[in-house]
Motif scaffolding. Sequence first.
Motif, PDB file in Angstrom:
ATOM      1  N   ARG A 259     -34.877 -17.832 -43.122  1.00  0.00           N
ATOM      2  CA  ARG A 259     -33.498 -17.629 -42.738  1.00  0.00           C
ATOM      3  C   ARG A 259     -32.681 -18.896 -42.883  1.00  0.00           C
ATOM      4  O   ARG A 259     -31.487 -18.885 -42.604  1.00  0.00           O
TER       5      ARG A 259
ATOM      6  N   ARG B  93     -27.022   1.406 -33.369  1.00  0.00           N
ATOM      7  CA  ARG B  93     -28.471   1.220 -33.455  1.00  0.00           C
ATOM      8  C   ARG B  93     -29.092   1.372 -32.072  1.00  0.00           C
ATOM      9  O   ARG B  93     -28.560   0.903 -31.076  1.00  0.00           O
TER      10      ARG B  93
ATOM     11  N   ARG C 215     -23.606 -13.544 -34.876  1.00  0.00           N
ATOM     12  CA  ARG C 215     -24.756 -13.478 -35.779  1.00  0.00           C
ATOM     13  C   ARG C 215     -24.310 -13.433 -37.235  1.00  0.00           C
ATOM     14  O   ARG C 215     -24.951 -14.015 -38.111  1.00  0.00           O
TER      15      ARG C 215
ATOM     16  N   LEU D 148     -27.687 -17.004 -31.916  1.00  0.00           N
ATOM     17  CA  LEU D 148     -28.034 -18.197 -32.701  1.00  0.00           C
ATOM     18  C   LEU D 148     -29.442 -18.063 -33.276  1.00  0.00           C
ATOM     19  O   LEU D 148     -30.247 -17.280 -32.764  1.00  0.00           O
TER      20      LEU D 148
ATOM     21  N   THR E 294     -35.523  -1.542 -41.615  1.00  0.00           N
ATOM     22  CA  THR E 294     -35.674  -0.139 -42.039  1.00  0.00           C
ATOM     23  C   THR E 294     -36.402  -0.073 -43.377  1.00  0.00           C
ATOM     24  O   THR E 294     -37.357   0.689 -43.556  1.00  0.00           O
TER      25      THR E 294
HETATM   26  P1  AP5 Z   1     -32.062  -2.430 -39.382  1.00  0.00           P
HETATM   27  O1  AP5 Z   1     -33.056  -1.968 -40.393  1.00  0.00           O
HETATM   28  O2  AP5 Z   1     -32.486  -2.517 -37.972  1.00  0.00           O
HETATM   29  O3  AP5 Z   1     -31.374  -3.784 -39.896  1.00  0.00           O
HETATM   30  P2  AP5 Z   1     -31.923  -5.260 -39.955  1.00  0.00           P
HETATM   31  O4  AP5 Z   1     -31.397  -5.856 -41.209  1.00  0.00           O
HETATM   32  O5  AP5 Z   1     -33.390  -5.301 -39.723  1.00  0.00           O
HETATM   33  O6  AP5 Z   1     -31.111  -5.850 -38.735  1.00  0.00           O
HETATM   34  P3  AP5 Z   1     -31.550  -6.840 -37.588  1.00  0.00           P
HETATM   35  O7  AP5 Z   1     -30.499  -6.814 -36.543  1.00  0.00           O
HETATM   36  O8  AP5 Z   1     -32.964  -6.598 -37.181  1.00  0.00           O
HETATM   37  O9  AP5 Z   1     -31.456  -8.168 -38.335  1.00  0.00           O
HETATM   38  P4  AP5 Z   1     -31.308  -9.514 -37.744  1.00  0.00           P
HETATM   39  O10 AP5 Z   1     -31.585 -10.269 -38.971  1.00  0.00           O
HETATM   40  O11 AP5 Z   1     -30.066  -9.887 -37.074  1.00  0.00           O
HETATM   41  O12 AP5 Z   1     -32.351  -9.491 -36.528  1.00  0.00           O
HETATM   42  P5  AP5 Z   1     -33.858  -9.965 -36.373  1.00  0.00           P
HETATM   43  O13 AP5 Z   1     -34.553  -9.021 -35.501  1.00  0.00           O
HETATM   44  O14 AP5 Z   1     -34.430 -10.328 -37.693  1.00  0.00           O
HETATM   45  O15 AP5 Z   1     -30.781  -1.471 -39.508  1.00  0.00           O
HETATM   46  C1  AP5 Z   1     -29.684  -1.637 -38.641  1.00  0.00           C
HETATM   47  C2  AP5 Z   1     -29.163  -0.271 -38.184  1.00  0.00           C
HETATM   48  O16 AP5 Z   1     -28.570   0.403 -39.298  1.00  0.00           O
HETATM   49  C3  AP5 Z   1     -30.270   0.678 -37.677  1.00  0.00           C
HETATM   50  O17 AP5 Z   1     -29.754   1.450 -36.625  1.00  0.00           O
HETATM   51  C4  AP5 Z   1     -30.607   1.557 -38.898  1.00  0.00           C
HETATM   52  O18 AP5 Z   1     -31.063   2.829 -38.510  1.00  0.00           O
HETATM   53  C5  AP5 Z   1     -29.247   1.630 -39.595  1.00  0.00           C
HETATM   54  N1  AP5 Z   1     -29.363   1.678 -41.053  1.00  0.00           N
HETATM   55  C6  AP5 Z   1     -30.245   0.978 -41.839  1.00  0.00           C
HETATM   56  N2  AP5 Z   1     -30.027   1.248 -43.143  1.00  0.00           N
HETATM   57  C7  AP5 Z   1     -28.951   2.101 -43.188  1.00  0.00           C
HETATM   58  C8  AP5 Z   1     -28.238   2.741 -44.250  1.00  0.00           C
HETATM   59  N3  AP5 Z   1     -28.574   2.536 -45.529  1.00  0.00           N
HETATM   60  N4  AP5 Z   1     -27.196   3.538 -43.908  1.00  0.00           N
HETATM   61  C9  AP5 Z   1     -26.852   3.742 -42.607  1.00  0.00           C
HETATM   62  N5  AP5 Z   1     -27.503   3.172 -41.560  1.00  0.00           N
HETATM   63  C10 AP5 Z   1     -28.529   2.370 -41.843  1.00  0.00           C
HETATM   64  O19 AP5 Z   1     -33.608 -11.322 -35.572  1.00  0.00           O
HETATM   65  C11 AP5 Z   1     -33.087 -11.322 -34.266  1.00  0.00           C
HETATM   66  C12 AP5 Z   1     -32.891 -12.742 -33.804  1.00  0.00           C
HETATM   67  O20 AP5 Z   1     -34.155 -13.418 -33.785  1.00  0.00           O
HETATM   68  C13 AP5 Z   1     -31.999 -13.617 -34.689  1.00  0.00           C
HETATM   69  O21 AP5 Z   1     -30.641 -13.456 -34.388  1.00  0.00           O
HETATM   70  C14 AP5 Z   1     -32.545 -15.003 -34.362  1.00  0.00           C
HETATM   71  O22 AP5 Z   1     -32.050 -15.460 -33.131  1.00  0.00           O
HETATM   72  C15 AP5 Z   1     -34.029 -14.757 -34.199  1.00  0.00           C
HETATM   73  N6  AP5 Z   1     -34.771 -14.945 -35.458  1.00  0.00           N
HETATM   74  C16 AP5 Z   1     -35.493 -14.019 -36.149  1.00  0.00           C
HETATM   75  N7  AP5 Z   1     -36.035 -14.530 -37.253  1.00  0.00           N
HETATM   76  C17 AP5 Z   1     -35.665 -15.849 -37.280  1.00  0.00           C
HETATM   77  C18 AP5 Z   1     -35.904 -16.917 -38.184  1.00  0.00           C
HETATM   78  N8  AP5 Z   1     -36.629 -16.750 -39.305  1.00  0.00           N
HETATM   79  N9  AP5 Z   1     -35.356 -18.111 -37.897  1.00  0.00           N
HETATM   80  C19 AP5 Z   1     -34.622 -18.305 -36.788  1.00  0.00           C
HETATM   81  N10 AP5 Z   1     -34.349 -17.337 -35.894  1.00  0.00           N
HETATM   82  C20 AP5 Z   1     -34.876 -16.117 -36.131  1.00  0.00           C
END
Ligand code: AP5
Length: 210
Positions: free
Chosen positions: A88, A123, A167, A57, A15
Motif C-alpha cells: 500500500r 457495505r 481513507r 490512516l 470481493t
Molecule cells: P470490497 O470488496 O469490500 O472492497 P475493498 O476494495 O476490499 O475495500 P476495503 O474497504 O476492504 O479496502 P481498504 O483498502 O480500505 O480496507 P482494508 O481492509 O484493506 O467491496 C466494497 C463494497 O462494495 C462491498 O460491500 C461489496 O459488496 C461492494 N462491491 C464490490 N464490488 C462491487 C461492484 N463491482 N459493484 C457494486 N458493488 C460492489 O484495510 C483497512 C485498514 O487497515 C486500512 O485503512 C489501514 O488502516 C489498514 N491496512 C490494511 N492493509 C494495510 C497496509 N498494507 N499498510 C498499512 N495499513 C494497512
Amino acid sequence: MKIIMLGAPGAGKGTQAKKIAAKYEIPHISTGDIFRANIKEGTELGKKAKTYMDQGLLVPDELVVDLVVDRVNQEDCKNGYVLDGFPRTIPQAEALAELGQKMDYAIDVDVPDENIIHRMGGRRACVGCGATYHLEYAPTKVEGICDACGKELILRDDDKPETVKKRLNVYHEQTQPLIDYYTNAGILKTVDGTVDIDVVFQNIVEILGA
Ligand code: AP5
Ligand code: MG
C-alpha cells in the motif's frame, strides 16, 4: 500465480480476491482482514493497528511488512497467492520485491471516488467470519445475517462517511503511486470496477487465463 490487488478503499479488492482465490486455489491474504482478526482477539498488534485504522490512516510499514513476509513464506503459498491490501506504500512494494518472489500481475480495480462513497455506506461485514456484503449489490439471503456463518452483520467502524473520505485521501497520496511502480515493472493490468461484480471477475479471468 502471484497476484497483487490494487484499488481504492471499497473498489472491490476483497470481493474479487476471494473469487480469484477460490478459482485458482491459492490463499487470499488480506492485511485488513488480518488486522481486524487481531483487533477482535485483542492482541497487541490489533490494539496498535486499531488506533490508525479508526482514523482512516495506514498502519505503519514496520507493523505490516514482517507480517506479510512471514505469511507468503508459508508452505501453502508455494504455488502462489493473492495479496489484497498489500503493498500500500512504495516501501512496502520494495520490501515485497526484496523477497525475490516474482509477482505475475498487479490488478488495479478502478472505481472513481464518487462511486466509492456510495458503496461504502451500503457495505456490511460479518462479526463472525468477516465476509462482506452490500445492501444493494451483494445482499444476504436473510437481511442482517451472514450467509456463510449465520452471525450478525455490521457497518465497519472505518466505513463511516468522514473516515471513508480520509481513507480516499490517504489512498491517493500513498497508494496510487504504486500504479506507476507496477506499470514500470510491466505487470499492471487495469479492470473497470464499476460494473457488476461477476463482470469484473470475468474481466480478471480473461487477464489471468482460465
Ligand atoms: P470490497 O470488496 O469490500 O472492497 P475493498 O476494495 O476490499 O475495500 P476495503 O474497504 O476492504 O479496502 P481498504 O483498502 O480500505 O480496507 P482494508 O481492509 O484493506 O467491496 C466494497 C463494497 O462494495 C462491498 O460491500 C461489496 O459488496 C461492494 N462491491 C464490490 N464490488 C462491487 C461492484 N463491482 N459493484 C457494486 N458493488 C460492489 O484495510 C483497512 C485498514 O487497515 C486500512 O485503512 C489501514 O488502516 C489498514 N491496512 C490494511 N492493509 C494495510 C497496509 N498494507 N499498510 C498499512 N495499513 C494497512
Ligand atoms: Mg477489503
